[in-house]
Write an enzyme that holds these catalytic residues in place. Structure first.
Site, PDB file in Angstrom:
ATOM      1  N   GLU A  64     -34.704 -74.209 -38.409  1.00  0.00           N
ATOM      2  CA  GLU A  64     -33.828 -75.054 -39.249  1.00  0.00           C
ATOM      3  C   GLU A  64     -34.112 -76.542 -38.986  1.00  0.00           C
ATOM      4  OE1 GLU A  64     -30.210 -77.337 -38.408  1.00  0.00           O
ATOM      5  OE2 GLU A  64     -29.565 -75.265 -38.035  1.00  0.00           O
ATOM      6  N   HIS A  65     -34.182 -76.902 -37.704  1.00  0.00           N
ATOM      7  CA  HIS A  65     -34.468 -78.314 -37.366  1.00  0.00           C
ATOM      8  C   HIS A  65     -35.825 -78.744 -37.932  1.00  0.00           C
ATOM      9  CE1 HIS A  65     -31.728 -79.960 -34.078  1.00  0.00           C
ATOM     10  NE2 HIS A  65     -31.112 -78.893 -34.514  1.00  0.00           N
TER      11      HIS A  65
END
Lengths: 424, 426
Positions: free
Chosen positions: A71-72
């Site tokens: 996600e990051h």
């Protein structure tokens, strides 16, 4: 393209669910009298998906915390950072990873189409290198450290560890500093390829938009993908708990507790109707209008931090009762006593009517916010239901039906997690 | 929206914000009193007692059930500091009448209920009942003690206390622990009298219609009360810059350090928008100097952000970092401030900030809670300023004004929360 319309006369609202040929589901509610739009692009991929196979190949086990790490990293594409692109439109952008999903979102009050382009583009353009992965390990390492100091987070995860032998729900969503050190660009691509396929994804939008225009844009922006078969390794989770008591010391003034009742599920996850029933049951027995709440407040055992939750997701369900108390063990005993009392004496019908009205009002209020509507869509997309059903269920559900769920409070499957002050 | 302040009675104003996009109406009763060490704890505890029981509903269970029957009407209480003013807020949000099963007037019922809680409490002569005081005192004490649980908030509260030592704003919003523990029935009765007699009151209603005769009803409630309301709530006092930087370090058993830098500014109530934009470019969104450099380039932290305290004109930079990286982070934060002061940010960043702030202000109109809070915390101006008015002002701000504002920023205090085993100790 398959498009379905859902209407609710009471709310005077409607929304559409469109399924593209590649399996992507798109939820849209138009709110023309609002200024803003809230949009989410999500995947049914979270921290618990740590052992899987693609297209019936071999199972691979990936390091804990990789969904969150991905996600990051997804915000960085080869042609630049998504945040930098959003900064040109003024949208608010963010993302989150939970146990069973990862969602990328933005909210804006202008330039919706440009923002949607950015969202669709970066989520479909993974770009990971050894160097960018290393950089992120430092940032996420600090995020993990931050949660290590959060007693509220620790009391929950200790309770989950006490309840679950094998299910990965017991592992912190972000993983550990050690587990994320094992992540590399190849593993990230492997996870991306598996779970970021349109058939496993959904888009949820609420606000001032034109449904048909949005659908056209999405249809043309979604990149072609092969049909895939994802197999998540089934976890062999015993019905029993690991231990019924766990305690840790942290820098707190008064102890925190989390009482958990583990539920053995017959289906993959509870239905919407069962979730509503259990939540009503929790309000009836432990809510602010209950005899229990008054008794324990008067005894000085709980304060305003006390709260309950029906904690559910793919393959797990538990009732959690959390709060602060100088006597956590006594609170846990009182919870048991209250269950016996309800089993013996029942619940008065007047309170049930009050709680039903309360929940009905809460449901109506959620439609005040495009953010909340998008969040309801996410749950509906993951669990496959119509969000308007909640209102109907609340109207027709009976006390008898709600009380049947009291069987979840099985003393043998109860745990108590305590965070106590450090001894000086 | 064109909302206007309506004078209801002496020191009591009303605002109706017509907004038909919601299924709900919110009614808030905002009371403002000067922050005084002698009164702050009793003023803060009072609203929690008033909303736990009343003359009509003698305990919180009965009261909560009444709110349940009003379709989950949400009663909320908050206590905060707005400048040197203590802001005590009672609010109720309730679904509109058209949703009632039986055609009842839910909004009017909720409105009357909140008024009765404030004006007709459960009194024991000229005091409150010990059971009510002791219950709420115990919860307040636990709440204050519990602040240590959230280390980021704890660090923020600590630096405010240090920066404003000896000044009203330096007192905790709930008062000090000792002061809360000492409170008795007569203190609370005095606080109730103060609330009714001396506070400046702003009653806000946001929804599709103003409940019939509501402001007249409020006026009647105050009719027999000899009001002598607080009038200095518009005063704006800021913290003076310090010649030397104060360094404060606390030790605790934590695995991550907290670093907070407190700055003064030359902001007064008039030029707060420039201050907002400058702070945002420094450490607001992901386009900001702190995010780009301290987090993304140096990987020192998960968060490093700046926030303005518009009502006091100070600015805080908060970050969670490894103990060993604290000096590097501090140095880089100060370097980035110098960069803003030197105009070392491009037009894209400047425009991103303006767009982002204006975008979130525009979204205020889509949230009942945000609108209510917006108007309740802007008591410094004679005319009501709407989020749309603010957007208009912000759109006129120039890059040079941001640079000039940044040049008025001075470091005042550096606060560090470090681990007990950490070698660093200043």
């Amino acid at each position: 393209m398959n498009k379905k319309l859902f209407k609710c006369e009471l709310l005077n609202e409607e929304y559409t669910v469109t399924t593209l040929r590649n399996g992507l589901k798109i939820y849209i509610m138009e709110k023309q009298n609002f200024d803003s739009v809230y949009a989410v692009f999500g995947t049914k991929y979270g921290s618990i998906d740590n052992c899987f196979s693609l297209n019936n190949g071999e199972y691979i086990e990936v390091p804990n915390g990789i969904a969150h790490f991905l996600e990051h990293k997804l915000f960085e594409s080869e042609d630049g950072d998504a945040f930098a692109k959003y900064s040109k439109t003024g949208a608010y952008a963010n993302a989150f990873t939970s146990f069973d999903k990862t969602c990328y979102l933005f909210s804006c009050s202008s330039l919706f189409e440009e923002n949607l382009d950015i969202l669709l583009n970066f989520v479909q353009s993974p770009y990971f290198t050894e160097q960018t992965v290393r950089k992120e390990q430092g940032i996420i390492g600090q995020e993990i450290r931050m949660y290590d100091d959060s007693p509220g987070w620790c009391v929950l995860f200790n309770a989950l560890e006490a309840m679950y032998h094998n299910h990965p729900v017991k592992v912190d969503i972000a993983g550990t500093v050690e587990s994320i050190a094992e992540i590399d660009d190849n593993l990230l691509y492997e996870c991306y390829k598996t779970f970021y396929n349109p058939a496993n994804m959904f888009i949820c939008i609420a606000g001032k938009v034109d449904t048909d225009k949005v659908l056209d844009k999405i249809s043309s922006a979604i990149k072609p993908c092969d049909k895939i078969q994802i197999n998540r390794k089934k976890v062999d989770e015993p019905a029993s708990v690991v231990t019924n008591y766990v305690e840790k010391q942290l820098e707190v003034a008064l102890p925190l507790f989390c009482v958990g009742y583990k539920q053995q599920l017959k289906t993959e996850e509870p239905s919407l109707r069962d979730s509503i029933a259990v939540n009503l049951l929790l309000k009836l027995i432990f809510g602010e209008s209950s005899h229990f709440y008054k008794r324990l407040t008067d005894m000085g055992l709980i304060n305003d931090e006390f709260e309950t939750e029906y904690f559910t997701g793919r393959g797990f369900a538990a009732i959690l009762l959390e709060g602060e108390s100088y006597e956590p063990k006594k609170v846990a005993e009182e919870i048991k006593k209250e269950i016996y009392s309800v089993l013996k004496n029942g619940i008065d019908a007047e309170l049930f009517e009050a709680i039903k009205r309360d929940s009905f009002g809460d449901t109506i209020k959620r439609y005040n916010s495009v953010n909340n509507i998008a969040m309801m869509f996410i749950d509906a997309a993951v669990s496959n239901y119509n969000i308007f059903d909640e209102i109907e269920i609340l109207r027709e559900i009976t006390l008898e039906e709600v009380l049947k769920h009291i069987e979840i409070f099985d003393e043998n499957k109860a745990v108590l997690s305590v965070i106590s002050p450090k001894e000086k | 929206m064109g909302a206007k302040l309506v004078n209801i009675t002496n020191g009591v104003d009303g605002v109706f914000i017509e907004n038909s996009r919601f299924n709900t109406t919110i009614i808030s009763f905002n009371c403002y009193l000067p922050i005084k060490k002698s009164d702050i704890a009793s003023n803060a505890l009072l609203p929690y007692i008033l909303t736990s029981c009343s003359e009509e509903y003698e305990n919180f269970t009965l009261l909560n059930r009444r709110f349940n029957m009003l379709y989950g009407a949400d009663l909320e209480v908050s206590v905060d500091k707005t400048g040197d003013t203590q802001h005590i807020k009672f609010s109720v949000s309730v679904i509109n009448d058209r949703f009632a099963f039986d055609g009842s007037s839910i909004v009017l019922d909720a409105t009357n209920l909140i008024l009765s809680l404030i004006f007709k409490p459960r009194l024991n002569g000229k005091s409150f009942y010990d059971e009510d005081i002791n219950r709420e005192k115990r919860k307040m004490v636990e709440n204050i003690l519990g602040e240590i649980n959230e280390k980021r908030l704890y660090a923020k509260n600590r630096i405010i206390a240090e920066m404003y030592k000896g000044l009203p704003y330096g007192i905790s919003k709930y008062g000090e622990l000792d002061d809360v523990e000492k409170l008795d029935g007569s203190d609370l009765y005095s606080a109730w009298q103060r609330l009714l007699l001396n506070s400046y009151v702003r009653v806000q209603v946001i929804g599709d219609v103003l409940p019939k005769d509501f402001f007249d009803t409020v006026a009647q409630r105050f009719a027999d009360i000899p009001r002598n309301p607080y009038t200095d709530y518009k005063a704006f006092s800021t913290l003076e810059p310090s010649d030397t930087v104060h360094y404060v370090t606390d030790k605790m058993n934590v695995s991550q350090g907290k670093l907070v830098l407190g700055f003064t500014s030359e902001t007064n109530g008039v030029n707060c928008y420039k201050f907002n934009v400058m702070t945002d470019i420094f450490g607001g969104g992901p386009y900001s100097k702190l995010f780009e450099n301290v987090r993304e380039k140096m990987s020192l932290c998960y968060y490093c952000s700046a926030s303005p305290a518009v009502t006091k004109g100070h600015l805080l930079v908060e970050s969670g970092v490894e103990f060993d990286n604290m000096e590097r982070a501090e140095k880089e934060i100060l370097n980035q401030l110098i960069a803003v002061q030197n105009g070392d940010f491009d037009d894209t960043t400047f425009e991103a900030s303006i767009k982002s702030i204006c975008g979130s202000l525009k979204s205020c109109n889509d949230s009942l809670g945000s609108l209510d809070s917006w108007y309740a915390t802007r008591i410094f101006t004679d005319e009501l300023v709407s989020p749309d008015d603010a957007i208009e002002e912000i759109s006129k701000i120039t890059k040079q004004q941001v640079i000039d504002t940044a040049r008025g920023i001075k470091l005042h205090t550096v606060y560090k929360l470090i681990g007990e085993g950490s070698a660093r100790d200043e």
